[in-house]
Design an enzyme around this catalytic site. Structure first.
Site, PDB file in Angstrom:
ATOM      1  N   SER A  92      20.757  10.413  29.850  1.00  0.00           N
ATOM      2  CA  SER A  92      22.091  10.998  29.958  1.00  0.00           C
ATOM      3  C   SER A  92      22.095  12.370  29.316  1.00  0.00           C
ATOM      4  O   SER A  92      21.271  12.666  28.443  1.00  0.00           O
ATOM      5  CB  SER A  92      23.113  10.107  29.249  1.00  0.00           C
ATOM      6  OG  SER A  92      24.345  10.768  29.061  1.00  0.00           O
ATOM      7  N   TYR A 130      24.644   6.875  20.573  1.00  0.00           N
ATOM      8  CA  TYR A 130      24.419   6.955  22.019  1.00  0.00           C
ATOM      9  C   TYR A 130      23.423   8.061  22.342  1.00  0.00           C
ATOM     10  O   TYR A 130      22.507   7.871  23.149  1.00  0.00           O
ATOM     11  CB  TYR A 130      25.740   7.216  22.736  1.00  0.00           C
ATOM     12  CG  TYR A 130      25.617   7.251  24.244  1.00  0.00           C
ATOM     13  CD1 TYR A 130      25.268   6.111  24.961  1.00  0.00           C
ATOM     14  CD2 TYR A 130      25.842   8.428  24.950  1.00  0.00           C
ATOM     15  CE1 TYR A 130      25.154   6.136  26.347  1.00  0.00           C
ATOM     16  CE2 TYR A 130      25.739   8.469  26.336  1.00  0.00           C
ATOM     17  CZ  TYR A 130      25.389   7.321  27.036  1.00  0.00           C
ATOM     18  OH  TYR A 130      25.268   7.353  28.407  1.00  0.00           O
TER      19      TYR A 130
END
Length: 323
Positions: free
Chosen positions: A165, A191
């Site tokens: 990501s 994350y």
């Protein structure tokens, strides 16, 4: 990047257009987390091209619904599902044992957790990095012999796709305290370091298995509204600029079918035959990240070969596989 690899498709091309013209009859694919979001569209595109697709997920009701949906347009082999909880080493090992020695051509590590509260897996790992990286690490290493067998059987390379990501820009991998045992927890930092791990894993896996016909690349699918946002209140999504106060998604976000397209290209694209260790986005090899384009590109820490080797060693220690 004069030698940058591109697909010829625009960034918002649907996944089924990317796979069009590819005959995947006889090929076998596993897609993790494919009961919802871009995973379903990834599985659908591969199945429409003739691949036998196994959806690996932890919720039977969602799995049954996804399989039924995919099988409406599948050509040849029908899609099926198998239980897999990536937050449990026991579940991962059971999945691999059930798989046995069946050859595998495509493994798409699509499942993910984003911005969750601080929790731990049953094996004591922080949930985001434990699921997104360490769970997929164990699964991939256990299935590596199957991917090698798939390459030998087909005469073409097997592919591993690791979903990363743009969130990787938030943090490099924290080797000192990867599971937030001594430092304050930050859900976005967590994350980010998990998504960095996903990119580094592709580098490490590709290094170890490319000579046996298996190539790995990382993929940034784009911004897509899916159940991945389940831990984010609407107010936070508005503050982030993802949606407006009326719930309208901002320009630039992709549909789930468009979001699946780079994963599908990584799995079947002729341009990537015999090529690995890259970070792909918008159906092309990513360009270096810049402040002028903060929502695209790749930072050096996500492709650092030394960090990839260090992460591999840590992952072997944590999971007991891959030495």
């Amino acid at each position: 990047m004069a030698d940058r690899i591109t697909s010829g498709f625009s960034p918002y091309t649907p996944a089924r257009d990317v796979v069009a013209g590819h005959d995947l009859t006889g090929k076998v694919a596993i897609v993790t987390g494919a009961a919802t979001g871009i995973g379903v569209e990834t599985a659908r595109a591969l199945a429409e091209a003739g691949a036998e697709v196994v959806i690996a997920v932890r919720k039977p009701d969602l799995a049954e619904a996804a399989v039924a949906e995919v099988n409406k347009t599948a050509k040849g082999a029908k899609a099926s599902w198998s239980m897999l909880d990536l937050s449990s080493f026991k579940s991962i090992r059971a999945f691999a044992e059930r798989w046995g020695d069946k050859p595998l051509n495509i493994l798409i590590n699509n499942a993910g957790v984003m911005a969750s509260p601080l929790t731990y897996t049953e094996d004591g790992l922080e949930m985001q990095v434990g699921t997104n990286h360490f769970g997929h690490f164990l699964l991939s290493v256990l299935l590596a012999p199957n991917l090698i067998a798939g390459a030998k059987q087909s005469g073409k390379s097997s592919r591993l796709v690791s979903l990363s990501s743009i969130g990787h820009r938030r943090a490099g991998f924290n080797f000192d305290d990867p599971h937030y045992k001594t430092r304050a927890y930050d859900k976005w930092e967590s994350y980010g370091h998990a998504k960095t791990a996903n990119a580094l894993f592709a580098v490490g896996f590709n290094k170890r298995f490319r000579d046996q016909g298996v190539f790995a690349n990382a993929v940034m699918p784009g911004g897509i509204m899916t159940p991945l946002q389940r831990h984010l209140p609407i107010e936070e999504q508005i503050a982030l600029g993802w949606i407006d106060e009326h719930g309208k998604v901002r320009d630039g976000f992709k549909t789930t079918e468009e979001g699946a397209s780079t994963s599908v290209w990584a799995a079947v694209g002729d341009e990537l035959e015999g090529i690995g260790g890259l970070y792909l986005e918008d159906l092309a090899q990513a360009e270096p990240w810049t402040k002028e384009k903060p929502w695209a590109g790749v930072l050096p820490h996500a492709l650092d070969p030394e960090a990839a080797d260090r992460l591999w060693a840590l992952s072997v220690e944590a999971t007991g596989a891959g030495a």
